[in-house]
Design a protein around this motif. Structure first.
Motif, PDB file in Angstrom:
ATOM      1  N   UNK A  18       0.838  -1.205   0.000  1.00  0.00           N
ATOM      2  CA  UNK A  18       0.000   0.000   0.000  1.00  0.00           C
ATOM      3  C   UNK A  18       0.874   1.257   0.000  1.00  0.00           C
ATOM      4  N   UNK A  19       1.993   1.194   0.706  1.00  0.00           N
ATOM      5  CA  UNK A  19       2.924   2.318   0.679  1.00  0.00           C
ATOM      6  C   UNK A  19       3.456   2.539  -0.728  1.00  0.00           C
ATOM      7  N   UNK A  20       3.563   1.465  -1.508  1.00  0.00           N
ATOM      8  CA  UNK A  20       3.992   1.596  -2.898  1.00  0.00           C
ATOM      9  C   UNK A  20       3.028   2.436  -3.714  1.00  0.00           C
ATOM     10  N   UNK A  25       1.801   7.726  -6.076  1.00  0.00           N
ATOM     11  CA  UNK A  25       1.025   8.960  -6.105  1.00  0.00           C
ATOM     12  C   UNK A  25       1.906  10.185  -5.993  1.00  0.00           C
ATOM     13  N   UNK A  26       2.891  10.126  -5.097  1.00  0.00           N
ATOM     14  CA  UNK A  26       3.814  11.249  -4.935  1.00  0.00           C
ATOM     15  C   UNK A  26       4.593  11.502  -6.223  1.00  0.00           C
ATOM     16  N   UNK A  27       5.051  10.427  -6.855  1.00  0.00           N
ATOM     17  CA  UNK A  27       5.806  10.563  -8.104  1.00  0.00           C
ATOM     18  C   UNK A  27       4.949  11.204  -9.187  1.00  0.00           C
ATOM     19  N   UNK A  28       3.698  10.770  -9.311  1.00  0.00           N
ATOM     20  CA  UNK A  28       2.819  11.338 -10.346  1.00  0.00           C
ATOM     21  C   UNK A  28       2.512  12.813 -10.078  1.00  0.00           C
ATOM     22  N   UNK A  29       2.332  13.167  -8.819  1.00  0.00           N
ATOM     23  CA  UNK A  29       2.097  14.583  -8.493  1.00  0.00           C
ATOM     24  C   UNK A  29       3.298  15.415  -8.913  1.00  0.00           C
ATOM     25  N   UNK A  30       4.494  14.938  -8.604  1.00  0.00           N
ATOM     26  CA  UNK A  30       5.701  15.693  -8.955  1.00  0.00           C
ATOM     27  C   UNK A  30       5.898  15.759 -10.471  1.00  0.00           C
ATOM     28  N   UNK A  31       5.601  14.667 -11.171  1.00  0.00           N
ATOM     29  CA  UNK A  31       5.691  14.697 -12.638  1.00  0.00           C
ATOM     30  C   UNK A  31       4.704  15.723 -13.189  1.00  0.00           C
ATOM     31  N   UNK A  52      11.237  13.451 -11.058  1.00  0.00           N
ATOM     32  CA  UNK A  52      10.481  13.496  -9.799  1.00  0.00           C
ATOM     33  C   UNK A  52      11.360  13.068  -8.628  1.00  0.00           C
ATOM     34  N   UNK A  53      12.123  11.987  -8.816  1.00  0.00           N
ATOM     35  CA  UNK A  53      12.993  11.526  -7.739  1.00  0.00           C
ATOM     36  C   UNK A  53      14.090  12.545  -7.437  1.00  0.00           C
ATOM     37  N   UNK A  54      14.585  13.225  -8.468  1.00  0.00           N
ATOM     38  CA  UNK A  54      15.589  14.260  -8.246  1.00  0.00           C
ATOM     39  C   UNK A  54      14.998  15.402  -7.412  1.00  0.00           C
ATOM     40  N   UNK A  55      13.732  15.738  -7.682  1.00  0.00           N
ATOM     41  CA  UNK A  55      13.067  16.772  -6.896  1.00  0.00           C
ATOM     42  C   UNK A  55      12.967  16.354  -5.428  1.00  0.00           C
ATOM     43  N   UNK A  56      12.634  15.089  -5.194  1.00  0.00           N
ATOM     44  CA  UNK A  56      12.543  14.588  -3.818  1.00  0.00           C
ATOM     45  C   UNK A  56      13.908  14.655  -3.144  1.00  0.00           C
ATOM     46  N   UNK A 248      -2.149  11.259  -9.193  1.00  0.00           N
ATOM     47  CA  UNK A 248      -1.404  11.081  -7.956  1.00  0.00           C
ATOM     48  C   UNK A 248      -2.313  11.081  -6.745  1.00  0.00           C
ATOM     49  N   UNK A 249      -3.301  11.969  -6.764  1.00  0.00           N
ATOM     50  CA  UNK A 249      -4.269  11.991  -5.674  1.00  0.00           C
ATOM     51  C   UNK A 249      -5.074  10.710  -5.601  1.00  0.00           C
ATOM     52  N   UNK A 250      -5.463  10.182  -6.774  1.00  0.00           N
ATOM     53  CA  UNK A 250      -6.200   8.918  -6.794  1.00  0.00           C
ATOM     54  C   UNK A 250      -5.339   7.789  -6.224  1.00  0.00           C
ATOM     55  N   UNK A 251      -4.038   7.784  -6.554  1.00  0.00           N
ATOM     56  CA  UNK A 251      -3.141   6.747  -6.035  1.00  0.00           C
ATOM     57  C   UNK A 251      -3.115   6.755  -4.512  1.00  0.00           C
ATOM     58  N   UNK A 252      -3.193   7.954  -3.923  1.00  0.00           N
ATOM     59  CA  UNK A 252      -3.233   8.048  -2.463  1.00  0.00           C
ATOM     60  C   UNK A 252      -4.496   7.391  -1.917  1.00  0.00           C
TER      61      UNK A 252
END
Length: 260
Positions: A18-20, A25-31, A52-56, A248-252
């Motif tokens: 579920x954390x995946x 979701x976080x990755x899609x929001x950042x993209x 996205x990962x670079x932004x994180x 991303x919101x839906x993924x959450x």
């Protein structure tokens, strides 16, 4: 005792899976944010997973978030792989989908791991490199074209899944009230937008095959760049960017209410 331990392990694995979805979701929001910056002419990073990962990574707790994302993506990928191999996913087509999803999540885990280790070339560069290698194989251009067509089909299915609200089948239930209505809207808009983005990626693969030019198969970042150059491109890219944020919101929501 062994039964209790097995249940505890199963629960821990489910929490990880579920954390995946939450990490996805976080990755899609950042993209989506990166794509929005691209549409407005202020983007500097790649509008894809590596960007996205670079932004994180640049945030105060970036390394911790990336390590958690690595573990979460591995857990979700392993869960999907187990469902595919064990037959728990159901029909053969569902098992194939789970297998494909397992590959996607494990690749995301690898990309996040590479970034947290201080590496990580752009996803577009990796896509171009792999496409070039594939073109060197016998009937390589045909294979690249076939990959493109397959990605277009996947994109079309995402659009259908969103507009037909088939994604609701992936949820145990929806939150009640306004939250549920927002989640449903996010699913419709998000799946449609992601489908459009994937469709453009697939078209670029087909074009690369026709022109025998692997540089034209440049992944998600290249697809969003191409979308910006289309007629009314910036407006279309803004809509897709907002749709990716919605996905991303839906993924959450799926992380909390999704079926596993």
């Amino acid at each position: 005792m062994s039964t209790v331990a097995a249940r505890s392990g199963q629960h821990a694995w489910e929490v990880g899976a579920r954390a995946g979805y939450a990490a996805s979701g976080l990755v899609h929001v950042l993209i989506g944010v990166l794509a929005l910056q691209l549409a407005l002419g202020s983007g500097e990073g790649s509008a894809d997973q590596s960007g996205a990962f670079q932004q994180i990574a640049q945030t105060s707790f970036g390394a911790l978030v990336l390590w958690v994302s690595v573990v979460a993506f591995v857990a979700l990928g392993a869960w999907q792989a187990a469902a595919a191999l064990s037959g728990a996913a159901g029909e053969t087509s569902d098992r194939v989908k789970c297998g494909a999803k397992a590959v996607v999540y494990l690749v995301l885990a690898g990309t996040a791991f590479s970034v947290v280790q201080g590496g990580g070339s752009s996803s577009s560069g990796q896509t171009t490199s792999m496409t070039g290698q594939l073109m060197q194989a016998p009937a390589g251009r045909v294979l690249v074209g076939a990959v493109g067509v397959a990605v277009v089909v996947v994109g079309a299915y995402h659009v259908y899944k969103g507009l037909a609200k088939k994604f609701l089948e992936d949820l145990q239930r929806l939150p009640s009230g306004t939250t549920g209505r927002v989640a449903r809207t996010a699913g419709v808009v998000g799946y449609a937008a992601k489908g459009v983005a994937l469709g453009v990626v697939g078209v670029l693969f087909v074009v690369a095959a026709l022109h025998a030019n692997p540089d034209e198969a440049s992944g998600l970042d290249g697809a969003l760049q191409a979308l910006r150059e289309a007629p009314a491109g910036p407006v279309l890219l803004v809509l897709v960017a907002l749709g990716l944020v919605a996905f991303g919101g839906y993924c959450a929501v799926r992380a909390r209410f999704g079926r596993l």
